[in-house]
Motif scaffolding. Structure first.
Motif, PDB file in Angstrom:
ATOM      1  N   LEU A   1       0.833  -1.213   0.000  1.00 14.28           N
ATOM      2  CA  LEU A   1       0.000   0.000   0.000  1.00 14.28           C
ATOM      3  C   LEU A   1       0.862   1.256   0.000  1.00 14.28           C
ATOM      4  CD1 LEU A   1      -2.744  -1.175   2.517  1.00 14.28           C
ATOM      5  CD2 LEU A   1      -2.945  -1.001   0.034  1.00 14.28           C
ATOM      6  N   GLY A   2       1.938   1.185   0.735  1.00 11.61           N
ATOM      7  CA  GLY A   2       2.841   2.332   0.792  1.00 11.61           C
ATOM      8  C   GLY A   2       3.397   2.662  -0.575  1.00 11.61           C
ATOM      9  N   GLU A   3       3.839   1.639  -1.268  1.00 13.56           N
ATOM     10  CA  GLU A   3       4.403   1.854  -2.606  1.00 13.56           C
ATOM     11  C   GLU A   3       3.343   2.345  -3.587  1.00 13.56           C
ATOM     12  OE1 GLU A   3       6.284  -1.882  -3.317  1.00 13.56           O
ATOM     13  OE2 GLU A   3       8.088  -1.314  -2.193  1.00 13.56           O
ATOM     14  N   ALA A   4       2.092   1.935  -3.340  1.00 15.73           N
ATOM     15  CA  ALA A   4       0.998   2.373  -4.224  1.00 15.73           C
ATOM     16  C   ALA A   4       0.472   3.758  -3.841  1.00 15.73           C
ATOM     17  CB  ALA A   4      -0.132   1.353  -4.174  1.00 15.73           C
ATOM     18  N   GLU A   5       1.090   4.377  -2.832  1.00 11.85           N
ATOM     19  CA  GLU A   5       0.641   5.704  -2.352  1.00 11.85           C
ATOM     20  C   GLU A   5      -0.792   5.664  -1.847  1.00 11.85           C
ATOM     21  OE1 GLU A   5       2.288   8.950  -2.369  1.00 11.85           O
ATOM     22  OE2 GLU A   5       4.095   7.707  -2.531  1.00 11.85           O
ATOM     23  N   VAL A   6      -1.198   4.514  -1.352  1.00 10.16           N
ATOM     24  CA  VAL A   6      -2.538   4.412  -0.756  1.00 10.16           C
ATOM     25  C   VAL A   6      -2.377   4.689   0.745  1.00 10.16           C
ATOM     26  CG1 VAL A   6      -4.411   2.834  -0.148  1.00 10.16           C
ATOM     27  CG2 VAL A   6      -3.426   2.778  -2.456  1.00 10.16           C
ATOM     28  N   ASN A   7      -3.177   5.617   1.236  1.00  4.36           N
ATOM     29  CA  ASN A   7      -3.040   5.968   2.654  1.00  4.36           C
ATOM     30  C   ASN A   7      -4.010   5.162   3.506  1.00  4.36           C
ATOM     31  OD1 ASN A   7      -1.754   7.542   4.670  1.00  4.36           O
ATOM     32  ND2 ASN A   7      -3.665   8.682   4.903  1.00  4.36           N
TER      33      ASN A   7
ATOM     34  N   VAL B   1      -6.050 -11.571   9.941  1.00  2.00           N
ATOM     35  CA  VAL B   1      -6.703 -10.687   8.983  1.00  2.00           C
ATOM     36  C   VAL B   1      -6.507  -9.225   9.407  1.00  2.00           C
ATOM     37  CG1 VAL B   1      -8.911  -9.973   7.964  1.00  2.00           C
ATOM     38  CG2 VAL B   1      -8.431 -12.402   8.325  1.00  2.00           C
ATOM     39  N   LEU B   2      -6.155  -8.438   8.417  1.00  3.18           N
ATOM     40  CA  LEU B   2      -5.980  -6.998   8.662  1.00  3.18           C
ATOM     41  C   LEU B   2      -7.138  -6.267   7.996  1.00  3.18           C
ATOM     42  CD1 LEU B   2      -4.119  -4.638   9.600  1.00  3.18           C
ATOM     43  CD2 LEU B   2      -3.062  -4.755   7.338  1.00  3.18           C
ATOM     44  N   ILE B   3      -7.886  -5.499   8.780  1.00  4.96           N
ATOM     45  CA  ILE B   3      -9.002  -4.741   8.220  1.00  4.96           C
ATOM     46  C   ILE B   3      -8.544  -3.301   8.048  1.00  4.96           C
ATOM     47  CG2 ILE B   3     -11.361  -3.945   8.635  1.00  4.96           C
ATOM     48  CD1 ILE B   3     -10.863  -6.846  10.523  1.00  4.96           C
ATOM     49  N   LEU B   4      -8.767  -2.796   6.851  1.00  5.33           N
ATOM     50  CA  LEU B   4      -8.188  -1.489   6.517  1.00  5.33           C
ATOM     51  C   LEU B   4      -9.224  -0.521   5.997  1.00  5.33           C
ATOM     52  CD1 LEU B   4      -5.214  -2.894   4.455  1.00  5.33           C
ATOM     53  CD2 LEU B   4      -4.918  -1.523   6.524  1.00  5.33           C
ATOM     54  N   ARG B   5      -9.168   0.695   6.500  1.00  2.48           N
ATOM     55  CA  ARG B   5      -9.940   1.781   5.905  1.00  2.48           C
ATOM     56  C   ARG B   5      -8.893   2.632   5.188  1.00  2.48           C
ATOM     57  NH1 ARG B   5     -14.136   4.441   3.605  1.00  2.48           N
ATOM     58  NH2 ARG B   5     -14.313   6.600   4.336  1.00  2.48           N
ATOM     59  N   VAL B   6      -9.005   2.713   3.853  1.00  6.07           N
ATOM     60  CA  VAL B   6      -7.981   3.411   3.072  1.00  6.07           C
ATOM     61  C   VAL B   6      -8.626   4.516   2.251  1.00  6.07           C
ATOM     62  CG1 VAL B   6      -6.438   1.425   2.931  1.00  6.07           C
ATOM     63  CG2 VAL B   6      -8.207   1.740   1.195  1.00  6.07           C
TER      64      VAL B   6
ATOM     65  N   ALA C   1      -6.294   0.026  -3.757  1.00  5.03           N
ATOM     66  CA  ALA C   1      -5.740  -0.861  -2.738  1.00  5.03           C
ATOM     67  C   ALA C   1      -6.038  -2.309  -3.092  1.00  5.03           C
ATOM     68  CB  ALA C   1      -6.314  -0.500  -1.364  1.00  5.03           C
ATOM     69  N   ILE C   2      -7.285  -2.560  -3.502  1.00  8.03           N
ATOM     70  CA  ILE C   2      -7.684  -3.934  -3.835  1.00  8.03           C
ATOM     71  C   ILE C   2      -6.847  -4.445  -5.020  1.00  8.03           C
ATOM     72  CG2 ILE C   2      -9.560  -5.356  -4.775  1.00  8.03           C
ATOM     73  CD1 ILE C   2     -11.492  -3.546  -3.125  1.00  8.03           C
ATOM     74  N   ARG C   3      -6.752  -3.618  -6.058  1.00  9.26           N
ATOM     75  CA  ARG C   3      -5.995  -4.037  -7.258  1.00  9.26           C
ATOM     76  C   ARG C   3      -4.540  -4.316  -6.918  1.00  9.26           C
ATOM     77  NH1 ARG C   3      -8.576   0.406  -9.720  1.00  9.26           N
ATOM     78  NH2 ARG C   3     -10.499  -0.295 -10.709  1.00  9.26           N
ATOM     79  N   ARG C   4      -3.938  -3.435  -6.157  1.00  9.82           N
ATOM     80  CA  ARG C   4      -2.518  -3.591  -5.891  1.00  9.82           C
ATOM     81  C   ARG C   4      -2.228  -4.797  -5.004  1.00  9.82           C
ATOM     82  NH1 ARG C   4       0.617   0.895  -7.824  1.00  9.82           N
ATOM     83  NH2 ARG C   4       2.361  -0.173  -6.855  1.00  9.82           N
ATOM     84  N   ILE C   5      -3.120  -5.019  -4.021  1.00  7.20           N
ATOM     85  CA  ILE C   5      -2.883  -6.158  -3.128  1.00  7.20           C
ATOM     86  C   ILE C   5      -3.042  -7.470  -3.901  1.00  7.20           C
ATOM     87  CG2 ILE C   5      -3.781  -7.426  -1.119  1.00  7.20           C
ATOM     88  CD1 ILE C   5      -4.457  -4.597   0.057  1.00  7.20           C
TER      89      ILE C   5
END
Lengths: 430, 144
Positions: free
Chosen positions: B95-101, B115-120, B126-130
């Motif tokens: 996420l960091g590399e994708a500049e997703v905060n 499981v990590l739950i994320l609010r981005v 985020a979904i595409r990059r992961i």
């Protein structure tokens, strides 16, 4: 010690003659103000029909609301070119009450303050630290003028930066301090923390908010002073309309400048000495903003005993309010002002509760408001933003920092009939 | 790639910061036989937001709203992590590399999986990059 012995001790027929002459003049002055023209017309009385002081009861009362309706300059009896200063005081809703002064008004006010300060034993040689707010609030400038007039060395320290205030008392050899009683408590506390003895300090004059005899004893002990109560309000120039003398047993009103009555706040009927009721004041020499039978909202009584100091009739220390006005850190707040602010904010509902506490001797007001469902995004940051916005708008409107607490919609009490939205937890304040 | 399949509806509930509020929310969910998969409490001055991933978010929303609670849905994603050192780093790095905060996150670690739950700020990115990096996301169909 007297500043103006003749006027401070005037009594009997001399006083009544002077008061009648000045009352007639005041009503004539009021007849220049449109809202008074209609008030007097409705009451069926004119200045030339006033023959004795007993005719006072024929005159109509003036309320704070009357002054607010005339915002900004509707209460002035002189053209603005003759007004040399303006102060404002909080109104019951959004708009403040504007108070104007002619040059003569400022001189008269300073003269009354000079009498007050001389009466408690201050004069040339004293160093006077004036720790009240300077600005639109009349406290700072009002005391300042009187203190300079009697030749004291005046330090316009205003409020805040408490450690610096203590250093000044020590370094400048301050002999007298003027403050709100709660700020004086803070001074005492910080002085103790700093290990400052405040040896030069001998007199404190306190007002602008209610304070009890217990608080007086504590202030006197901790600051090593004699503490005197002062009374006034912006509509009566500002501070100084009445003040304690060295007897510390009631406050002398200046009867050459004010005609005072105590009334039953429900019926408006005059009450006698020793009877507790609302203080009504007719200032007798105000040019810019004459007032007739102004309802102060303050509960007190006229004391009938003769004071050994030789001055005129006293009132008891203020015992409460006839309305719902709150005094928070010296600032007047009406619950209706809070309601007015909340109505302008769609993010929160119009229901609210106010809690007042005294924390480290300073009043803290906490306001609970309900979040509007439509503004709940689920994000904590958005809620914090709403909280800050409400506190910010309240601060701008009330000139007072408050704590705002967001609560769930529908959780605050709904009132039928008389609302009880204010819970004052300060305890011993009157 | 259909990111909708991986966009999960978290329920966010406003709560005053006083005793009994969480119990009231939890009881309401129990009454509707709703299972809580993960939850966290975020708190500010005097109030907080209870965030929860539940198996029946629609039913939970209805029940809590009826009880007078202020509730809203928030789009989050849930990423499976390796439950071993470096597991969190793998996801956070993507996420960091994708500049997703990441606005906030909470996690749970079960027997089989963490499981990590994320609010981005950019859910689709985020979904595409992961997924692009071989990561695995929980499907939203688990929470309907």
């Amino acid at each position: 010690m007297f500043w103006n012995k003749a006027m401070e001790t005037i009594s009997g027929p001399d006083l009544r003659t002077l008061q009648l002459k000045r009352l007639t003049w005041t009503v004539r002055q009021a007849e220049k103000v449109p809202f008074y023209q209609s008030l007097l017309k409705n009451a069926g009385i004119r200045s030339d029909a006033i023959r004795s002081l007993d005719d006072l009861v024929k005159l109509p009362f003036t309320s704070k609301k009357d002054l607010r309706l005339g915002y900004p300059f509707g209460s002035l009896a002189v053209p603005l070119t003759e007004v040399v200063r303006i102060h404002t005081t909080s109104g019951t809703t959004g708009k403040p009450t504007v108070v104007g002064y002619t040059r003569a008004d400022l001189e008269n006010w300073a003269d009354l303050m000079a009498r007050d300060l001389t009466m408690v034993g201050l004069g040339p040689g004293d160093v006077f630290q004036n720790a009240l707010g300077y600005g639109l609030f009349t406290g700072g400038l009002g005391f300042h003028a009187g203190a300079e007039k009697i030749g004291m060395t005046v330090i316009p320290s205003a409020t805040g930066n408490t450690r610096r205030q203590i250093e000044m008392i020590e370094d400048f050899g301050v002999t007298a301090v003027n403050a709100t009683p709660s700020y004086a408590m803070r001074l005492a506390e910080v002085a103790e923390e700093m290990g400052a003895g405040l040896e030069t300090l001998r007199i404190g004059t306190f007002g602008a908010e209610p304070w009890s005899e217990n608080m007086r004893r504590e202030l006197e002990e901790r600051l090593g002073i004699t503490a005197y109560d002062s009374y006034g309000m912006s509509e009566l120039y500002g501070p100084g309309a009445a003040f304690e003398c060295e007897e510390k047993n009631g406050l002398h009103f200046w009867h050459d400048s004010f005609l005072i009555e105590i009334i039953n706040p429900e019926t408006g009927e005059q009450l006698g000495p020793g009877e507790r009721g609302e203080l009504v004041v007719t200032p007798l020499v105000k040019e810019a903003m004459p007032l007739i039978r102004y309802r102060t909202g303050d509960i007190t009584m006229i004391l009938d005993d003769v004071c050994p100091c030789g001055r005129g009739q006293k009132i008891a220390r203020i015992m409460g309010r006839s309305d719902d006005m709150l005094v928070i850190r010296g600032i007047n707040v009406f619950p209706s002002q809070i309601e007015h602010v909340l109505l302008s904010l769609p993010e929160v509902g119009e229901q609210f509760m106010v809690y007042i506490d005294r924390i480290h001797h300073l009043d803290e007001m906490t306001i609970e408001v309900e979040v509007n469902r439509d503004y709940f995004s689920g994000e904590l940051g958005d809620l914090t933003h709403v909280q800050k916005r409400v506190a910010g708008v309240l601060r701008d409107s009330l000139n007072l920092r408050t704590r705002v607490t967001l609560v769930e919609p529908g959780s605050l009490p709904r009132f039928e009939g008389k609302a009880k939205r204010v819970i004052d937890r300060r305890g011993d304040i009157w | 790639m259909d990111t909708e399949n991986f966009t999960i509806k978290q329920i966010s509930v406003f709560s005053e910061n006083r005793p009994g509020r969480l119990a009231a929310i939890a009881r309401a969910l129990q009454e509707e036989e709703i299972n809580i998969f993960a939850f966290s409490i975020a708190e500010a001055k005097g109030f907080g937001v209870v965030r929860a991933l539940v198996d029946k978010p629609g039913v939970a929303y209805k029940k809590l709203t009826e009880l007078g609670f202020m509730v809203s849905f928030t789009d989050v994603i849930a990423v499976k992590m390796r439950d071993e050192p470096g597991g969190l780093f793998e996801i956070a790095k993507i996420l960091g590399e994708a500049e997703v905060n990441i606005e906030y996150a909470y996690a749970y670690s079960g027997k089989e999986v963490a499981v990590l739950i994320l609010r981005v700020d950019h859910v689709d990115d985020a979904i595409r990059r992961i997924r692009g990096a071989g990561g695995e996301l929980l499907q939203s169909s688990l929470f309907t």
